[in-house]
Design an enzyme around this catalytic site. Structure first.
Site, PDB file in Angstrom:
ATOM      1  N   GLY A   1       0.820  -1.206   0.000  1.00  0.00           N
ATOM      2  CA  GLY A   1       0.000   0.000   0.000  1.00  0.00           C
ATOM      3  C   GLY A   1       0.851   1.251   0.000  1.00  0.00           C
ATOM      4  O   GLY A   1       0.670   2.160  -0.817  1.00  0.00           O
ATOM      5  N   ASP A   2       1.810   1.307   0.919  1.00  0.00           N
ATOM      6  CA  ASP A   2       2.713   2.453   0.986  1.00  0.00           C
ATOM      7  C   ASP A   2       3.529   2.598  -0.296  1.00  0.00           C
ATOM      8  O   ASP A   2       3.643   3.693  -0.856  1.00  0.00           O
ATOM      9  CB  ASP A   2       3.670   2.295   2.170  1.00  0.00           C
ATOM     10  CG  ASP A   2       3.061   2.755   3.484  1.00  0.00           C
ATOM     11  OD1 ASP A   2       2.398   3.799   3.497  1.00  0.00           O
ATOM     12  OD2 ASP A   2       3.253   2.065   4.494  1.00  0.00           O
ATOM     13  N   LEU A   3       4.131   1.507  -0.735  1.00  0.00           N
ATOM     14  CA  LEU A   3       5.024   1.590  -1.887  1.00  0.00           C
ATOM     15  C   LEU A   3       4.249   1.834  -3.175  1.00  0.00           C
ATOM     16  O   LEU A   3       4.718   2.547  -4.073  1.00  0.00           O
ATOM     17  CB  LEU A   3       5.867   0.318  -1.983  1.00  0.00           C
ATOM     18  CG  LEU A   3       6.837   0.122  -0.819  1.00  0.00           C
ATOM     19  CD1 LEU A   3       7.516  -1.236  -0.898  1.00  0.00           C
ATOM     20  CD2 LEU A   3       7.881   1.226  -0.785  1.00  0.00           C
TER      21      LEU A   3
END
Length: 395
Positions: free
Chosen positions: A168-170
Protein backbone atom coordinates in the site's frame (compact mmCIF):
# COMPACT_ATOMS: atom_id res chain seq x y z
CA UNK A 1 26.06 11.06 -13.69
CA UNK A 2 22.31 11.01 -14.50
CA UNK A 3 20.41 13.66 -12.51
CA UNK A 4 17.32 14.51 -14.59
CA UNK A 5 15.73 16.47 -11.72
CA UNK A 6 18.83 18.53 -10.92
CA UNK A 7 17.77 22.09 -10.07
CA UNK A 8 14.44 20.95 -8.60
CA UNK A 9 13.88 21.59 -4.89
CA UNK A 10 11.54 19.38 -2.87
CA UNK A 11 10.35 20.09 0.66
CA UNK A 12 9.49 16.82 2.40
CA UNK A 13 6.91 17.34 5.15
CA UNK A 14 5.94 13.65 5.14
CA UNK A 15 6.85 10.75 7.41
CA UNK A 16 6.70 6.95 7.68
CA UNK A 17 7.14 5.30 4.22
CA UNK A 18 4.94 6.40 1.29
CA UNK A 19 5.87 10.10 1.29
CA UNK A 20 9.53 9.59 2.20
CA UNK A 21 9.88 6.98 -0.55
CA UNK A 22 8.53 9.52 -3.07
CA UNK A 23 11.00 12.16 -1.95
CA UNK A 24 13.92 9.72 -1.80
CA UNK A 25 13.20 8.72 -5.39
CA UNK A 26 13.06 12.37 -6.45
CA UNK A 27 16.36 12.88 -4.63
CA UNK A 28 17.84 9.86 -6.41
CA UNK A 29 16.90 11.60 -9.66
CA UNK A 30 18.88 14.67 -8.66
CA UNK A 31 16.39 16.86 -6.77
CA UNK A 32 17.52 18.79 -3.70
CA UNK A 33 15.25 17.28 -1.04
CA UNK A 34 14.97 18.92 2.36
CA UNK A 35 13.28 16.75 4.97
CA UNK A 36 11.56 18.77 7.71
CA UNK A 37 11.30 16.85 10.98
CA UNK A 38 10.07 17.62 14.47
CA UNK A 39 12.94 18.31 16.87
CA UNK A 40 11.63 15.71 19.31
CA UNK A 41 12.49 12.42 17.62
CA UNK A 42 11.88 13.34 13.99
CA UNK A 43 10.27 10.88 11.59
CA UNK A 44 8.75 8.10 13.75
CA UNK A 45 10.47 5.44 11.64
CA UNK A 46 13.80 6.51 13.13
CA UNK A 47 12.62 4.44 16.10
CA UNK A 48 10.96 1.56 14.21
CA UNK A 49 13.47 -1.09 15.21
CA UNK A 50 15.31 -3.24 15.82
CA UNK A 51 17.30 -3.57 13.71
CA UNK A 52 19.17 -0.30 14.11
CA UNK A 53 22.29 0.88 12.34
CA UNK A 54 23.81 3.80 14.18
CA UNK A 55 21.22 6.05 15.86
CA UNK A 56 18.38 5.16 13.50
CA UNK A 57 16.30 2.11 12.62
CA UNK A 58 17.03 0.47 9.29
CA UNK A 59 13.39 1.20 8.37
CA UNK A 60 14.22 4.92 8.30
CA UNK A 61 17.46 4.29 6.44
CA UNK A 62 15.50 2.54 3.68
CA UNK A 63 13.59 5.65 2.55
CA UNK A 64 15.63 8.76 3.30
CA UNK A 65 18.99 8.79 1.51
CA UNK A 66 20.16 11.72 -0.62
CA UNK A 67 18.20 14.17 1.58
CA UNK A 68 19.04 16.97 4.00
CA UNK A 69 17.35 17.01 7.42
CA UNK A 70 16.12 20.20 9.12
CA UNK A 71 14.35 20.25 12.47
CA UNK A 72 11.42 22.64 12.87
CA UNK A 73 8.39 22.66 15.13
CA UNK A 74 5.70 23.15 12.49
CA UNK A 75 3.09 23.90 15.15
CA UNK A 76 4.94 27.00 16.34
CA UNK A 77 4.67 30.36 14.55
CA UNK A 78 8.46 30.52 14.19
CA UNK A 79 8.62 27.02 12.73
CA UNK A 80 5.82 27.77 10.29
CA UNK A 81 7.49 30.99 9.20
CA UNK A 82 10.73 29.11 8.51
CA UNK A 83 8.82 26.41 6.64
CA UNK A 84 7.21 29.03 4.42
CA UNK A 85 10.59 30.57 3.67
CA UNK A 86 11.69 27.12 2.60
CA UNK A 87 8.54 26.43 0.56
CA UNK A 88 9.00 29.75 -1.24
CA UNK A 89 12.22 28.31 -2.72
CA UNK A 90 10.65 24.96 -3.64
CA UNK A 91 9.16 23.36 -6.72
CA UNK A 92 7.45 20.50 -4.87
CA UNK A 93 6.01 19.89 -1.40
CA UNK A 94 5.17 16.35 -0.30
CA UNK A 95 3.00 15.81 2.78
CA UNK A 96 0.79 13.17 4.35
CA UNK A 97 -0.92 15.21 7.07
CA UNK A 98 -3.99 13.52 8.47
CA UNK A 99 -7.16 15.18 7.15
CA UNK A 100 -8.50 17.68 9.67
CA UNK A 101 -5.28 17.86 11.67
CA UNK A 102 -3.79 21.18 12.73
CA UNK A 103 -0.91 20.72 10.30
CA UNK A 104 -3.31 20.02 7.42
CA UNK A 105 -5.03 23.30 8.24
CA UNK A 106 -1.77 25.22 8.65
CA UNK A 107 -0.45 24.04 5.29
CA UNK A 108 -3.72 23.87 3.36
CA UNK A 109 -3.04 23.20 -0.32
CA UNK A 110 -5.39 25.97 -1.45
CA UNK A 111 -3.48 28.57 0.50
CA UNK A 112 -0.16 27.15 -0.66
CA UNK A 113 -1.28 27.23 -4.31
CA UNK A 114 -2.49 30.82 -3.99
CA UNK A 115 0.69 31.94 -2.28
CA UNK A 116 3.07 29.91 -4.50
CA UNK A 117 1.33 29.42 -7.86
CA UNK A 118 4.17 27.38 -9.41
CA UNK A 119 4.24 24.93 -6.52
CA UNK A 120 3.35 21.25 -6.99
CA UNK A 121 1.83 19.82 -3.79
CA UNK A 122 1.54 16.06 -3.36
CA UNK A 123 -0.78 14.82 -0.61
CA UNK A 124 -0.81 11.11 0.26
CA UNK A 125 -3.58 9.73 2.45
CA UNK A 126 -4.85 6.34 3.53
CA UNK A 127 -8.22 6.33 1.74
CA UNK A 128 -8.40 9.30 -0.63
CA UNK A 129 -9.93 12.75 -0.79
CA UNK A 130 -13.61 11.82 -0.62
CA UNK A 131 -15.93 9.14 0.71
CA UNK A 132 -16.88 7.86 4.15
CA UNK A 133 -13.32 6.75 4.98
CA UNK A 134 -11.72 10.04 3.92
CA UNK A 135 -10.76 11.09 7.45
CA UNK A 136 -9.60 7.67 8.61
CA UNK A 137 -5.92 7.27 9.49
CA UNK A 138 -4.32 4.13 8.19
CA UNK A 139 -1.10 2.20 8.07
CA UNK A 140 -0.13 -0.13 5.25
CA UNK A 141 -1.71 -3.25 6.72
CA UNK A 142 -5.00 -1.43 7.28
CA UNK A 143 -5.02 -0.49 3.60
CA UNK A 144 -4.04 -4.02 2.51
CA UNK A 145 -7.00 -5.39 4.47
CA UNK A 146 -9.49 -2.74 3.40
CA UNK A 147 -8.50 -2.85 -0.29
CA UNK A 148 -8.70 -6.63 -0.62
CA UNK A 149 -5.02 -7.53 -0.97
CA UNK A 150 -5.01 -9.67 2.16
CA UNK A 151 -8.05 -11.58 0.90
CA UNK A 152 -5.97 -12.62 -2.13
CA UNK A 153 -2.79 -13.51 -0.22
CA UNK A 154 -2.18 -16.80 1.56
CA UNK A 155 -2.95 -20.47 1.10
CA UNK A 156 -6.51 -21.49 0.13
CA UNK A 157 -7.14 -23.20 3.47
CA UNK A 158 -5.19 -20.71 5.57
CA UNK A 159 -5.90 -17.25 7.00
CA UNK A 160 -5.53 -14.01 5.04
CA UNK A 161 -1.91 -12.86 4.97
CA UNK A 162 -0.28 -9.45 4.71
CA UNK A 163 1.96 -9.13 1.64
CA UNK A 164 5.63 -9.24 2.62
CA UNK A 165 6.30 -5.80 1.16
CA UNK A 166 4.38 -2.71 2.26
CA UNK A 167 2.47 -2.71 -1.01
CA UNK A 168 0.00 0.00 0.00
CA UNK A 169 2.71 2.45 0.99
CA UNK A 170 5.02 1.59 -1.89
CA UNK A 171 2.22 1.55 -4.45
CA UNK A 172 1.08 5.00 -3.34
CA UNK A 173 4.69 6.16 -3.49
CA UNK A 174 5.15 5.00 -7.06
CA UNK A 175 1.91 6.59 -8.24
CA UNK A 176 2.86 9.71 -6.28
CA UNK A 177 6.18 9.91 -8.15
CA UNK A 178 4.31 9.66 -11.45
CA UNK A 179 1.92 12.39 -10.33
CA UNK A 180 4.68 14.78 -9.25
CA UNK A 181 6.82 14.35 -12.34
CA UNK A 182 3.77 14.67 -14.61
CA UNK A 183 2.73 17.88 -12.83
CA UNK A 184 6.26 19.27 -13.29
CA UNK A 185 6.08 18.51 -17.01
CA UNK A 186 2.70 20.22 -17.28
CA UNK A 187 4.03 23.23 -15.37
CA UNK A 188 6.57 23.72 -18.16
CA UNK A 189 3.60 24.29 -20.50
CA UNK A 190 1.29 26.26 -18.25
CA UNK A 191 3.58 27.96 -15.74
CA UNK A 192 1.37 26.76 -12.87
CA UNK A 193 1.73 24.02 -10.33
CA UNK A 194 -1.15 21.99 -8.98
CA UNK A 195 -2.45 19.84 -6.16
CA UNK A 196 -1.80 16.12 -6.71
CA UNK A 197 -3.28 13.41 -4.52
CA UNK A 198 -3.10 9.67 -4.21
CA UNK A 199 -3.78 7.18 -1.44
CA UNK A 200 -2.82 3.74 -0.28
CA UNK A 201 -6.37 2.52 -0.96
CA UNK A 202 -6.58 3.88 -4.52
CA UNK A 203 -3.13 2.58 -5.37
CA UNK A 204 -3.96 -0.92 -4.18
CA UNK A 205 -7.16 -0.89 -6.24
CA UNK A 206 -5.15 0.11 -9.30
CA UNK A 207 -2.71 -2.74 -8.63
CA UNK A 208 -5.54 -5.28 -8.58
CA UNK A 209 -5.14 -5.25 -12.38
CA UNK A 210 -6.29 -8.66 -13.70
CA UNK A 211 -7.92 -9.56 -10.37
CA UNK A 212 -10.29 -6.62 -10.82
CA UNK A 213 -11.13 -7.29 -14.46
CA UNK A 214 -11.72 -10.95 -13.66
CA UNK A 215 -14.16 -10.00 -10.91
CA UNK A 216 -15.92 -7.44 -13.13
CA UNK A 217 -16.37 -10.11 -15.83
CA UNK A 218 -17.69 -12.90 -13.58
CA UNK A 219 -19.00 -11.28 -10.41
CA UNK A 220 -17.34 -14.14 -8.51
CA UNK A 221 -15.33 -13.53 -5.36
CA UNK A 222 -11.71 -14.62 -5.97
CA UNK A 223 -10.14 -17.15 -3.65
CA UNK A 224 -6.61 -17.31 -2.28
CA UNK A 225 -4.30 -19.47 -4.38
CA UNK A 226 -1.11 -19.46 -2.34
CA UNK A 227 1.66 -18.79 -4.86
CA UNK A 228 -0.63 -19.81 -7.73
CA UNK A 229 -1.88 -17.60 -10.57
CA UNK A 230 -5.59 -17.15 -11.29
CA UNK A 231 -5.14 -17.42 -15.07
CA UNK A 232 -2.06 -19.62 -15.67
CA UNK A 233 -1.22 -23.21 -14.64
CA UNK A 234 1.40 -24.40 -13.78
CA UNK A 235 2.58 -21.03 -12.49
CA UNK A 236 3.53 -21.26 -8.83
CA UNK A 237 5.99 -22.60 -6.28
CA UNK A 238 6.50 -26.37 -6.12
CA UNK A 239 8.26 -28.54 -3.52
CA UNK A 240 11.33 -30.54 -4.49
CA UNK A 241 12.95 -32.94 -2.05
CA UNK A 242 15.22 -30.21 -0.59
CA UNK A 243 13.22 -26.99 -0.90
CA UNK A 244 10.89 -25.00 -3.13
CA UNK A 245 11.27 -23.51 -6.59
CA UNK A 246 9.06 -21.70 -9.09
CA UNK A 247 7.76 -22.97 -12.43
CA UNK A 248 6.15 -20.30 -14.64
CA UNK A 249 4.57 -21.85 -17.75
CA UNK A 250 3.13 -19.11 -19.96
CA UNK A 251 1.91 -21.09 -22.97
CA UNK A 252 1.06 -24.56 -24.20
CA UNK A 253 4.42 -25.08 -25.96
CA UNK A 254 6.23 -24.55 -22.68
CA UNK A 255 3.89 -27.02 -21.00
CA UNK A 256 4.72 -29.60 -23.66
CA UNK A 257 8.44 -29.12 -22.92
CA UNK A 258 7.80 -29.38 -19.18
CA UNK A 259 5.86 -32.61 -19.63
CA UNK A 260 8.62 -34.16 -21.73
CA UNK A 261 11.40 -33.20 -19.29
CA UNK A 262 9.46 -34.61 -16.35
CA UNK A 263 9.02 -37.92 -18.19
CA UNK A 264 5.28 -37.54 -18.81
CA UNK A 265 4.83 -36.40 -22.41
CA UNK A 266 1.28 -37.76 -22.30
CA UNK A 267 0.24 -34.82 -20.10
CA UNK A 268 0.44 -32.49 -23.07
CA UNK A 269 -2.25 -34.51 -24.88
CA UNK A 270 -4.40 -35.23 -21.84
CA UNK A 271 -7.72 -33.40 -22.40
CA UNK A 272 -7.55 -32.18 -18.80
CA UNK A 273 -4.21 -30.43 -19.41
CA UNK A 274 -3.78 -29.87 -23.15
CA UNK A 275 -4.54 -26.13 -23.11
CA UNK A 276 -4.05 -23.49 -20.48
CA UNK A 277 -7.83 -23.19 -20.08
CA UNK A 278 -7.97 -26.92 -19.36
CA UNK A 279 -5.12 -26.67 -16.87
CA UNK A 280 -6.76 -23.79 -14.99
CA UNK A 281 -9.99 -25.80 -14.77
CA UNK A 282 -8.05 -28.85 -13.54
CA UNK A 283 -5.45 -27.07 -11.43
CA UNK A 284 -5.70 -29.44 -8.48
CA UNK A 285 -5.34 -32.61 -10.57
CA UNK A 286 -2.29 -31.33 -12.44
CA UNK A 287 -0.60 -30.07 -9.27
CA UNK A 288 -1.09 -33.49 -7.66
CA UNK A 289 0.74 -35.08 -10.61
CA UNK A 290 3.51 -32.48 -10.52
CA UNK A 291 4.05 -32.75 -6.76
CA UNK A 292 4.50 -36.52 -7.02
CA UNK A 293 7.19 -36.20 -9.71
CA UNK A 294 9.05 -33.19 -8.34
CA UNK A 295 9.44 -34.72 -4.88
CA UNK A 296 11.89 -37.20 -6.43
CA UNK A 297 14.82 -34.79 -6.86
CA UNK A 298 16.26 -31.52 -5.64
CA UNK A 299 15.77 -27.89 -6.63
CA UNK A 300 19.08 -27.63 -8.52
CA UNK A 301 18.30 -30.78 -10.52
CA UNK A 302 14.89 -29.61 -11.70
CA UNK A 303 15.97 -26.03 -12.34
CA UNK A 304 18.86 -27.22 -14.49
CA UNK A 305 16.73 -29.58 -16.58
CA UNK A 306 13.81 -27.22 -17.06
CA UNK A 307 15.95 -24.16 -17.82
CA UNK A 308 17.79 -26.15 -20.52
CA UNK A 309 14.39 -26.96 -22.06
CA UNK A 310 13.33 -23.29 -22.13
CA UNK A 311 10.84 -23.54 -19.29
CA UNK A 312 10.93 -20.44 -17.02
CA UNK A 313 12.11 -21.64 -13.62
CA UNK A 314 14.07 -20.37 -10.62
CA UNK A 315 14.94 -21.31 -7.07
CA UNK A 316 13.19 -19.23 -4.40
CA UNK A 317 16.05 -17.21 -3.01
CA UNK A 318 16.40 -15.81 0.48
CA UNK A 319 17.72 -12.26 0.90
CA UNK A 320 21.26 -13.44 1.69
CA UNK A 321 21.23 -15.39 -1.56
CA UNK A 322 19.76 -12.44 -3.47
CA UNK A 323 22.50 -10.05 -2.35
CA UNK A 324 25.22 -12.64 -3.05
CA UNK A 325 23.76 -13.36 -6.50
CA UNK A 326 26.00 -12.59 -9.52
CA UNK A 327 23.01 -11.00 -11.27
CA UNK A 328 22.54 -8.52 -8.44
CA UNK A 329 26.26 -7.72 -8.47
CA UNK A 330 26.34 -7.28 -12.24
CA UNK A 331 23.56 -4.69 -12.14
CA UNK A 332 25.46 -2.49 -9.69
CA UNK A 333 22.23 -1.73 -7.87
CA UNK A 334 23.70 -2.15 -4.38
CA UNK A 335 25.79 0.91 -3.59
CA UNK A 336 27.45 2.43 -0.54
CA UNK A 337 27.27 5.87 1.06
CA UNK A 338 29.25 7.18 4.01
CA UNK A 339 27.07 7.66 7.07
CA UNK A 340 28.40 10.16 9.63
CA UNK A 341 28.04 7.66 12.48
CA UNK A 342 28.25 4.13 11.07
CA UNK A 343 30.55 4.67 8.09
CA UNK A 344 29.87 2.83 4.79
CA UNK A 345 26.16 2.05 4.50
CA UNK A 346 24.76 -0.26 1.82
CA UNK A 347 21.64 0.83 -0.05
CA UNK A 348 19.57 -0.53 -2.93
CA UNK A 349 19.85 2.24 -5.52
CA UNK A 350 17.25 3.62 -7.93
CA UNK A 351 16.09 0.85 -10.32
CA UNK A 352 16.08 2.87 -13.56
CA UNK A 353 19.09 3.58 -15.79
CA UNK A 354 19.49 6.65 -18.00
CA UNK A 355 21.71 6.19 -21.04
CA UNK A 356 23.09 3.06 -19.41
CA UNK A 357 23.90 4.83 -16.12
CA UNK A 358 22.19 4.43 -12.78
CA UNK A 359 21.54 7.49 -10.58
CA UNK A 360 24.03 7.22 -7.73
CA UNK A 361 23.49 6.95 -4.01
CA UNK A 362 25.15 10.29 -3.23
CA UNK A 363 24.63 10.68 0.50
CA UNK A 364 23.51 8.47 3.36
CA UNK A 365 20.19 9.09 5.14
CA UNK A 366 20.73 12.13 7.37
CA UNK A 367 20.90 12.11 11.12
CA UNK A 368 18.14 14.14 12.77
CA UNK A 369 18.68 17.83 12.05
CA UNK A 370 22.06 17.19 10.45
CA UNK A 371 21.65 20.08 7.99
CA UNK A 372 19.58 22.53 10.03
CA UNK A 373 22.33 25.13 10.36
CA UNK A 374 23.23 25.09 6.66
CA UNK A 375 19.68 25.16 5.32
CA UNK A 376 18.47 27.89 7.66
CA UNK A 377 21.53 29.99 6.77
CA UNK A 378 20.64 29.52 3.08
CA UNK A 379 17.20 30.94 3.89
CA UNK A 380 18.74 34.11 5.28
CA UNK A 381 18.66 33.45 9.03
CA UNK A 382 21.62 34.77 11.00
CA UNK A 383 23.36 32.80 13.73
CA UNK A 384 21.31 34.27 16.56
CA UNK A 385 18.01 33.56 14.73
CA UNK A 386 19.13 30.01 13.95
CA UNK A 387 19.97 29.46 17.61
CA UNK A 388 16.52 30.70 18.68
CA UNK A 389 14.80 28.48 16.10
CA UNK A 390 16.73 25.35 17.00
CA UNK A 391 16.85 25.95 20.75
CA UNK A 392 13.77 27.88 21.87
CA UNK A 393 13.71 29.21 25.41
CA UNK A 394 12.87 26.44 27.82
CA UNK A 395 14.42 23.66 25.69
Amino acid sequence: MPEPLSGTRVVDLSKILAGPYVTMSLADLGADVIKVEHPDGGDPTRGWGPPFQGPDATYFLAANRNKRSVTLDLKSPEGQEAAHRLIATADVVVENFRPGSSLARSFDHRELSERYPRLVVLHISAFGESGPLRDEPGYDMVAQAAAGLMSLTGEPDGPPVRAGYAMGDLGAALFGIIGVTSALVERERTGRGQYVTTSLYESLLALHANWATGYFATGERPVRLGSGHPSLVPYQAYPADDGHFVIAVGNDAQFRELSAVLGHPEWADDPRFATNRDRVDNRRALNTELDAVLAGAGVAHWCGLLKAAGVPVTPIRTLDEVYDCPQTEALGIVQKADHPVVGPLRQVAFPVNFGGERPPVRTAPPTLGQHSQDVLAELGYDEAEIARLLHPQGD
